[in-house]
Write an enzyme that holds these catalytic residues in place. Structure first.
Site, PDB file in Angstrom:
ATOM      1  N   ARG A 146      -6.675  -2.318   1.502  1.00 41.75           N
ATOM      2  CA  ARG A 146      -6.089  -3.627   1.223  1.00 41.75           C
ATOM      3  C   ARG A 146      -6.835  -4.323   0.094  1.00 41.75           C
ATOM      4  NH1 ARG A 146      -6.008  -3.078   6.869  1.00 41.75           N
ATOM      5  NH2 ARG A 146      -3.968  -3.325   7.850  1.00 41.75           N
ATOM      6  N   ARG A 150       0.861  -1.184   0.000  1.00 39.10           N
ATOM      7  CA  ARG A 150       0.000   0.000   0.000  1.00 39.10           C
ATOM      8  C   ARG A 150       0.903   1.242   0.000  1.00 39.10           C
ATOM      9  NH1 ARG A 150      -3.713  -0.703   5.121  1.00 39.10           N
ATOM     10  NH2 ARG A 150      -5.131   0.738   4.093  1.00 39.10           N
ATOM     11  N   ASN A 180      -2.213  -8.116  -6.889  1.00 40.80           N
ATOM     12  CA  ASN A 180      -1.389  -9.071  -6.150  1.00 40.80           C
ATOM     13  C   ASN A 180      -1.771 -10.527  -6.365  1.00 40.80           C
ATOM     14  OD1 ASN A 180       0.265  -7.126  -5.129  1.00 40.80           O
ATOM     15  ND2 ASN A 180      -0.744  -6.974  -3.153  1.00 40.80           N
ATOM     16  N   HIS A 238      -8.470  -9.369   8.194  1.00 36.82           N
ATOM     17  CA  HIS A 238      -7.343  -8.453   8.362  1.00 36.82           C
ATOM     18  C   HIS A 238      -7.624  -7.199   7.536  1.00 36.82           C
ATOM     19  CE1 HIS A 238      -3.365  -7.088   9.266  1.00 36.82           C
ATOM     20  NE2 HIS A 238      -2.988  -7.093   8.006  1.00 36.82           N
ATOM     21  N   ARG A 244      -1.071  -4.514  17.714  1.00 38.80           N
ATOM     22  CA  ARG A 244      -1.428  -3.092  17.640  1.00 38.80           C
ATOM     23  C   ARG A 244      -2.452  -2.733  18.715  1.00 38.80           C
ATOM     24  NH1 ARG A 244      -1.594  -3.098  10.995  1.00 38.80           N
ATOM     25  NH2 ARG A 244       0.572  -2.385  10.720  1.00 38.80           N
ATOM     26  N   VAL A 250       1.614 -13.170   4.173  1.00 38.80           N
ATOM     27  CA  VAL A 250       1.627 -11.818   4.725  1.00 38.80           C
ATOM     28  C   VAL A 250       1.116 -10.803   3.709  1.00 38.80           C
ATOM     29  CG1 VAL A 250       3.082 -10.055   5.829  1.00 38.80           C
ATOM     30  CG2 VAL A 250       3.579 -12.471   6.195  1.00 38.80           C
TER      31      VAL A 250
END
Length: 259
Positions: free
Chosen positions: A65, A53, A72, A152, A128, A95
């Protein structure tokens, strides 16, 4: 083993890491390559391939995302196919973003059973979440306990009633309004970094990924939220989401249990 399509990049990064060994006190060989044959027999593969990103230099906006899916899908698919050819018994830790979608791509292209394709999701999101709580309360991150499930992305699900500080429920230590702000910041955590740097973060994602790999390789019996394929759990089918937790046991399809 580090692998990349760019000549010199994996070799240079591998050498840089290797030279840190005397300072950090580790003894292992680190090699960079552009050839998938060199990765043959790998136990665990971390897939980070794909476009990150990045903030638009004109508008100042950054893609979600989900906007990275088409770009991707092709990249991750090619990487996984080549890797799986040489390491058919490995475990994939994905990931690349968008994480949940790329897990589907990796699962499909590798042909691996679902319990050997795991997305790094909750490990990072939970980190986080705990960080922001510790900052708000002025306590050590080591004493904050909690978990973040769900996809996610912006719809991830921190669990307030399963969050505590050394056994004290977090809602006894802060107001629900304050915790809601922390939850919202957690959901936007990746975007916040992109907004500041202009590209995705990497220290926290790398640390979260390493914790997963260590749990697998060292048979740590850890309980870590991750993205895996749902086949009826929670009423969902054929969906990769961080709704499942992984009891990392050892590097074999029979002993890596997800539920």
């Amino acid at each position: 083993m580090l692998i990349d399509i760019l000549q010199g990049v994996p070799q240079g990064k591998a050498l840089d890491l290797l030279e840190a060994a005397p300072v950090e006190g580790f003894d292992l060989n680190i090699v960079g390559t552009n050839n998938y044959e060199d990765t043959a027999g790998t136990d665990v593969c971390i897939v980070t391939a794909g476009l990150p990103r990045k903030k638009d230099p004109v508008t100042g906006q950054f893609p979600s995302r989900d906007e990275l899916v088409k770009k991707n899908q092709e990249i991750v698919g090619e990487v996984v196919r080549k890797f799986a050819e040489h390491s058919p018994n490995s475990i994939l830790v994905v990931v690349s973003n968008p994480l949940d979608a790329m897990c589907h791509v990796a699962l499909h292209e590798s042909g691996f059973p679902a319990n050997r394709v795991i997305g790094q999701a909750g490990a990072l999101d939970t980190a986080r979440y705990k960080t922001f709580i510790a900052q708000e309360l002025g306590v050590s991150v080591k004493d904050v306990h909690g978990i973040v499930l769900g996809g996610h992305g912006d719809e991830m699900v921190p669990l307030p009633h399963h969050t505590s500080v050394s056994g004290i429920p977090v809602l006894e230590l802060m107001s629900r309004e304050t915790l809601d702000k922390i939850i919202e910041r957690t959901r936007k955590g990746g975007g916040e970094i992109v907004g500041l740097l202009g590209y995705s973060g990497y220290y926290a994602p790398a640390s979260a990924t390493v914790s997963m790999v260590e749990a697998i390789l060292q048979d740590q019996k850890r309980v870590i939220a991750c993205a895996t394929l749902l086949n009826g759990q929670y009423g969902y089918h054929d969906l990769s989401s961080a709704c499942r937790v992984c009891w990392a046991r050892a590097v074999s399809s029979a002993s890596l249990r997800c539920s």
